[in-house]
Design a protein around this motif. Sequence first.
Motif, PDB file in Angstrom:
ATOM      1  N   ALA A  49       0.830  -1.204   0.000  1.00  0.00           N
ATOM      2  CA  ALA A  49       0.000   0.000   0.000  1.00  0.00           C
ATOM      3  C   ALA A  49       0.864   1.253   0.000  1.00  0.00           C
ATOM      4  O   ALA A  49       0.594   2.219  -0.732  1.00  0.00           O
ATOM      5  CB  ALA A  49      -0.926  -0.010   1.212  1.00  0.00           C
ATOM      6  N   ILE A  52       2.489   1.760  -3.476  1.00  0.00           N
ATOM      7  CA  ILE A  52       1.545   2.272  -4.470  1.00  0.00           C
ATOM      8  C   ILE A  52       1.243   3.744  -4.208  1.00  0.00           C
ATOM      9  O   ILE A  52       1.235   4.573  -5.128  1.00  0.00           O
ATOM     10  CB  ILE A  52       0.261   1.417  -4.469  1.00  0.00           C
ATOM     11  CG1 ILE A  52       0.570   0.009  -5.001  1.00  0.00           C
ATOM     12  CG2 ILE A  52      -0.831   2.087  -5.290  1.00  0.00           C
ATOM     13  CD1 ILE A  52      -0.545  -1.001  -4.774  1.00  0.00           C
ATOM     14  N   THR A 153      -4.140  -5.254  -5.437  1.00  0.00           N
ATOM     15  CA  THR A 153      -3.586  -4.412  -6.494  1.00  0.00           C
ATOM     16  C   THR A 153      -4.666  -3.976  -7.467  1.00  0.00           C
ATOM     17  O   THR A 153      -4.693  -2.810  -7.906  1.00  0.00           O
ATOM     18  CB  THR A 153      -2.473  -5.161  -7.237  1.00  0.00           C
ATOM     19  OG1 THR A 153      -1.494  -5.616  -6.295  1.00  0.00           O
ATOM     20  CG2 THR A 153      -1.797  -4.273  -8.266  1.00  0.00           C
ATOM     21  N   GLU A 156      -6.618  -1.188  -5.830  1.00  0.00           N
ATOM     22  CA  GLU A 156      -5.832   0.043  -5.807  1.00  0.00           C
ATOM     23  C   GLU A 156      -5.765   0.676  -7.205  1.00  0.00           C
ATOM     24  O   GLU A 156      -5.873   1.904  -7.344  1.00  0.00           O
ATOM     25  CB  GLU A 156      -4.424  -0.251  -5.301  1.00  0.00           C
ATOM     26  CG  GLU A 156      -4.333  -0.473  -3.807  1.00  0.00           C
ATOM     27  CD  GLU A 156      -4.462   0.835  -3.041  1.00  0.00           C
ATOM     28  OE1 GLU A 156      -3.634   1.740  -3.238  1.00  0.00           O
ATOM     29  OE2 GLU A 156      -5.420   0.960  -2.250  1.00  0.00           O
ATOM     30  N   ARG A 160      -7.256   4.369  -8.051  1.00  0.00           N
ATOM     31  CA  ARG A 160      -6.323   5.425  -8.444  1.00  0.00           C
ATOM     32  C   ARG A 160      -6.380   5.751  -9.929  1.00  0.00           C
ATOM     33  O   ARG A 160      -5.754   6.718 -10.374  1.00  0.00           O
ATOM     34  CB  ARG A 160      -4.902   5.029  -8.039  1.00  0.00           C
ATOM     35  CG  ARG A 160      -4.740   4.921  -6.533  1.00  0.00           C
ATOM     36  CD  ARG A 160      -3.373   4.396  -6.120  1.00  0.00           C
ATOM     37  NE  ARG A 160      -3.312   4.238  -4.681  1.00  0.00           N
ATOM     38  CZ  ARG A 160      -3.012   5.207  -3.819  1.00  0.00           C
ATOM     39  NH1 ARG A 160      -2.725   6.418  -4.284  1.00  0.00           N
ATOM     40  NH2 ARG A 160      -2.986   4.986  -2.524  1.00  0.00           N
TER      41      ARG A 160
END
Length: 363
Positions: A49, A52, A153, A156, A160
């Motif tokens: 985390a 990223i 992932t 995320e 994002r």
Amino acid sequence: MTRRAAIGSALALGVATSGGAAAPAPRPLVFAHRGASALRPEHTLGAYAKAIADGADFIEPDLVPTKDGVLVARHENNIAETTDVADHPRFADRRTTRTIDGDAQTGWFTEDFTLAELKTLRARERLGAVRPESRGYDDAFQIVTLDEIIDFTAAEAAARGRSIGLVPELKHSTYFAGAGLPPEDRFLAVLAAHAYTRRAPVQVQSFEVANLRYLRGKVPAGGNVRLVQLIGGPAQRPADVVRANGTLDYRAMIAPAGLREMAGYADVVAPNTRALIPLDAAGRLAAPTTLVADAHAAGLQVCPWTFRPENRFVAADFRSGGDENARSAAGSIAEMRRYIALGIDAFFTDDPALGRAAVDGGR
């Protein structure tokens, strides 16, 4: 189109041309080595985390199997230094000695534990004296599976609005095959089971050769899965070569003829940073080698490992004041830029925020 150009087109971060002008060379990709492992215990969701959030293009899960065949993220199958397993009396009798790729090790090994048992453990910082911030997160995170990392992932990336690649390493394939737990087909089955890894960029690494050749037959060049040949010490031989009584060593593999052979099954060569720019007797950067140019001429991308921000790991040119464990953030950025100037295509760093600054021009 050359192999290198094709890979660059697939992985570049949106570099475009305008008005017919030639596009600039793609900026190198930032690979989070075991996550943001300078700041969080390695191979945990916390480390991934943080990586990223700090702008990593790829995160790295090193993979080893459990007793019941599940791939989990640990740098080594010996978990004595990276978990609290020694604090669990019920596992005391599983402490043993194993020879892994010629190295005798004593500890606790993932192949002796089911996934359910490993889930009762907590991760700890391996370099606690060097990385106090990371040590502050000891016991906060579980061991995670490859499935969990892919799901995390994917979430995320969606949140994002950008692609986040995975750069898994298959650890000790020859050893695990001998233990009845060959990882390659297990790994491919997990990738196939997730929509995200059927389309997102994945680069699979190994220090061995036979497993990458096997994977090349399963994931042909040109798809979303690339193959990365890791390079060890010059006189060392890959574990599968040793097992077969072969003579091929890493020095020969990164000679021009070896790189041309490598390009037949791999897309990327990943040497230690010092194979590109060695250190002199004073620990300062010396003259670069020709490895980047030689690899590019063979059609391979180049991704060195690993940049770390503490003085003990940084070339003497770039160390800050203080002791060997002090962080040299500015020095690490400057060191990375020296390597970026060679034309590398990606690089591994323990601190992706510094890697991002090195690529993007920040401080």
